[in-house]
Scaffold this motif. Structure first.
Motif, PDB file in Angstrom:
ATOM      1  N   ARG A 199      68.152  34.874  46.373  1.00 30.42           N
ATOM      2  CA  ARG A 199      67.212  33.852  46.850  1.00 30.42           C
ATOM      3  C   ARG A 199      65.770  34.051  46.400  1.00 30.42           C
ATOM      4  NH1 ARG A 199      69.536  32.749  52.932  1.00 30.42           N
ATOM      5  NH2 ARG A 199      71.637  32.268  52.257  1.00 30.42           N
ATOM      6  N   VAL A 200      65.586  34.788  45.317  1.00 31.91           N
ATOM      7  CA  VAL A 200      64.264  34.967  44.722  1.00 31.91           C
ATOM      8  C   VAL A 200      64.105  33.922  43.623  1.00 31.91           C
ATOM      9  CG1 VAL A 200      62.833  36.540  43.341  1.00 31.91           C
ATOM     10  CG2 VAL A 200      64.168  37.420  45.265  1.00 31.91           C
ATOM     11  N   VAL A 201      62.934  33.315  43.543  1.00 38.86           N
ATOM     12  CA  VAL A 201      62.670  32.342  42.479  1.00 38.86           C
ATOM     13  C   VAL A 201      62.524  33.114  41.168  1.00 38.86           C
ATOM     14  CG1 VAL A 201      61.088  30.600  41.582  1.00 38.86           C
ATOM     15  CG2 VAL A 201      61.558  30.707  44.032  1.00 38.86           C
ATOM     16  N   ALA A 202      63.432  32.853  40.229  1.00 37.29           N
ATOM     17  CA  ALA A 202      63.415  33.530  38.931  1.00 37.29           C
ATOM     18  C   ALA A 202      62.565  32.775  37.921  1.00 37.29           C
ATOM     19  CB  ALA A 202      64.836  33.672  38.406  1.00 37.29           C
ATOM     20  N   TRP A 203      62.461  31.456  38.099  1.00 38.57           N
ATOM     21  CA  TRP A 203      61.742  30.618  37.143  1.00 38.57           C
ATOM     22  C   TRP A 203      61.437  29.283  37.804  1.00 38.57           C
ATOM     23  CZ3 TRP A 203      63.640  26.013  34.878  1.00 38.57           C
ATOM     24  CH2 TRP A 203      62.906  25.535  33.782  1.00 38.57           C
ATOM     25  N   ARG A 204      60.331  28.675  37.364  1.00 36.29           N
ATOM     26  CA  ARG A 204      59.925  27.398  37.930  1.00 36.29           C
ATOM     27  C   ARG A 204      59.337  26.536  36.813  1.00 36.29           C
ATOM     28  NH1 ARG A 204      57.959  27.327  43.225  1.00 36.29           N
ATOM     29  NH2 ARG A 204      57.630  29.531  42.927  1.00 36.29           N
ATOM     30  N   ASN A 205      59.748  25.279  36.772  1.00 33.69           N
ATOM     31  CA  ASN A 205      59.115  24.304  35.890  1.00 33.69           C
ATOM     32  C   ASN A 205      58.587  23.204  36.793  1.00 33.69           C
ATOM     33  OD1 ASN A 205      58.887  21.823  34.195  1.00 33.69           O
ATOM     34  ND2 ASN A 205      59.326  23.375  32.636  1.00 33.69           N
ATOM     35  N   PRO A 206      57.281  22.972  36.785  1.00 35.22           N
ATOM     36  CA  PRO A 206      56.693  22.101  37.786  1.00 35.22           C
ATOM     37  C   PRO A 206      56.937  20.607  37.629  1.00 35.22           C
ATOM     38  CG  PRO A 206      55.016  22.892  36.285  1.00 35.22           C
ATOM     39  CD  PRO A 206      56.288  23.595  35.929  1.00 35.22           C
ATOM     40  N   GLY A 207      57.386  20.151  36.464  1.00 36.73           N
ATOM     41  CA  GLY A 207      57.534  18.701  36.323  1.00 36.73           C
ATOM     42  C   GLY A 207      58.393  18.293  35.156  1.00 36.73           C
ATOM     43  N   HIS A 208      58.148  17.107  34.669  1.00 37.67           N
ATOM     44  CA  HIS A 208      58.931  16.510  33.598  1.00 37.67           C
ATOM     45  C   HIS A 208      58.746  17.256  32.283  1.00 37.67           C
ATOM     46  CE1 HIS A 208      60.829  13.451  31.170  1.00 37.67           C
ATOM     47  NE2 HIS A 208      59.785  13.501  30.358  1.00 37.67           N
ATOM     48  N   VAL A 209      59.840  17.455  31.553  1.00 38.55           N
ATOM     49  CA  VAL A 209      59.804  18.000  30.194  1.00 38.55           C
ATOM     50  C   VAL A 209      60.667  17.107  29.318  1.00 38.55           C
ATOM     51  CG1 VAL A 209      59.404  20.388  30.903  1.00 38.55           C
ATOM     52  CG2 VAL A 209      61.735  19.579  30.603  1.00 38.55           C
ATOM     53  N   THR A 210      60.426  17.138  28.017  1.00 38.75           N
ATOM     54  CA  THR A 210      61.192  16.278  27.113  1.00 38.75           C
ATOM     55  C   THR A 210      62.569  16.847  26.807  1.00 38.75           C
ATOM     56  OG1 THR A 210      60.125  17.298  25.204  1.00 38.75           O
ATOM     57  CG2 THR A 210      59.156  15.272  26.042  1.00 38.75           C
ATOM     58  N   ASP A 211      62.737  18.167  26.877  1.00 42.08           N
ATOM     59  CA  ASP A 211      64.029  18.785  26.562  1.00 42.08           C
ATOM     60  C   ASP A 211      64.386  19.832  27.618  1.00 42.08           C
ATOM     61  OD1 ASP A 211      66.321  19.846  25.477  1.00 42.08           O
ATOM     62  OD2 ASP A 211      65.427  20.362  23.539  1.00 42.08           O
ATOM     63  N   PRO A 212      64.897  19.388  28.768  1.00 41.80           N
ATOM     64  CA  PRO A 212      65.196  20.332  29.844  1.00 41.80           C
ATOM     65  C   PRO A 212      66.255  21.365  29.470  1.00 41.80           C
ATOM     66  CG  PRO A 212      65.800  18.096  30.481  1.00 41.80           C
ATOM     67  CD  PRO A 212      65.139  18.010  29.158  1.00 41.80           C
ATOM     68  N   THR A 213      67.206  20.999  28.610  1.00 40.32           N
ATOM     69  CA  THR A 213      68.247  21.956  28.218  1.00 40.32           C
ATOM     70  C   THR A 213      67.622  23.131  27.481  1.00 40.32           C
ATOM     71  OG1 THR A 213      69.897  20.195  28.112  1.00 40.32           O
ATOM     72  CG2 THR A 213      70.418  22.247  26.971  1.00 40.32           C
ATOM     73  N   SER A 214      66.739  22.848  26.556  1.00 40.99           N
ATOM     74  CA  SER A 214      66.062  23.902  25.806  1.00 40.99           C
ATOM     75  C   SER A 214      65.179  24.750  26.715  1.00 40.99           C
ATOM     76  CB  SER A 214      65.225  23.287  24.683  1.00 40.99           C
ATOM     77  OG  SER A 214      64.503  24.280  24.004  1.00 40.99           O
ATOM     78  N   GLU A 215      64.445  24.111  27.602  1.00 39.05           N
ATOM     79  CA  GLU A 215      63.570  24.834  28.531  1.00 39.05           C
ATOM     80  C   GLU A 215      64.371  25.771  29.425  1.00 39.05           C
ATOM     81  OE1 GLU A 215      60.146  24.683  29.129  1.00 39.05           O
ATOM     82  OE2 GLU A 215      59.823  23.347  27.423  1.00 39.05           O
ATOM     83  N   LEU A 216      65.459  25.262  29.969  1.00 39.94           N
ATOM     84  CA  LEU A 216      66.286  26.068  30.866  1.00 39.94           C
ATOM     85  C   LEU A 216      66.986  27.186  30.108  1.00 39.94           C
ATOM     86  CD1 LEU A 216      67.264  26.473  33.757  1.00 39.94           C
ATOM     87  CD2 LEU A 216      69.106  24.851  33.276  1.00 39.94           C
ATOM     88  N   ALA A 217      67.500  26.901  28.926  1.00 38.44           N
ATOM     89  CA  ALA A 217      68.172  27.928  28.120  1.00 38.44           C
ATOM     90  C   ALA A 217      67.208  29.056  27.776  1.00 38.44           C
ATOM     91  CB  ALA A 217      68.750  27.313  26.852  1.00 38.44           C
ATOM     92  N   THR A 218      65.991  28.710  27.394  1.00 36.50           N
ATOM     93  CA  THR A 218      64.985  29.725  27.080  1.00 36.50           C
ATOM     94  C   THR A 218      64.703  30.592  28.296  1.00 36.50           C
ATOM     95  OG1 THR A 218      63.986  28.338  25.379  1.00 36.50           O
ATOM     96  CG2 THR A 218      62.605  30.072  26.316  1.00 36.50           C
ATOM     97  N   ALA A 219      64.556  29.970  29.451  1.00 35.32           N
ATOM     98  CA  ALA A 219      64.282  30.713  30.686  1.00 35.32           C
ATOM     99  C   ALA A 219      65.437  31.642  31.034  1.00 35.32           C
ATOM    100  CB  ALA A 219      64.018  29.743  31.835  1.00 35.32           C
ATOM    101  N   VAL A 220      66.653  31.144  30.973  1.00 38.87           N
ATOM    102  CA  VAL A 220      67.816  31.962  31.341  1.00 38.87           C
ATOM    103  C   VAL A 220      67.974  33.128  30.363  1.00 38.87           C
ATOM    104  CG1 VAL A 220      70.323  31.978  31.597  1.00 38.87           C
ATOM    105  CG2 VAL A 220      68.986  30.092  32.548  1.00 38.87           C
TER     106      VAL A 220
END
Length: 86
Positions: free
Chosen positions: A59-80
């Protein structure tokens, strides 16, 4: 993810598949299956309705994106990948 975060849901499914990790997308908000009737989650999540949080199993926040992005798959993959050290 917020109530406008459907693209993050799709990204979570894709990233889970691509990286072989389990990501359970959950939408929290007014009128959602995880309802936020009093708005408490909306006040403390520190993202917009188009944002996304990645919460670890403990239950610890590992990553946060505050709003809209053009490529959420890429953003999430990079974070993970960064979180997993890949």
């Amino acid at each position: 993810m917020g109530i406008a975060g459907e693209t993050w849901r799709e990204a979570a499914v894709q990233v889970s598949w691509d990286l072989g990790v389990s990501i359970l997308p959950v939408t929290v908000g007014l009128g959602q299956s995880n309802d936020d009737l009093l708005g408490q989650w909306a006040r403390m999540r520190d993202t917009s309705n188009e944002g996304c949080l990645l919460i670890r199993p403990d239950r610890v926040v590992a990553w946060r994106n505050p709003g809209h992005v053009t490529d959420p798959t890429s953003e999430l993959a990079t974070a993970v990948k960064q979180i997993l050290g890949r």
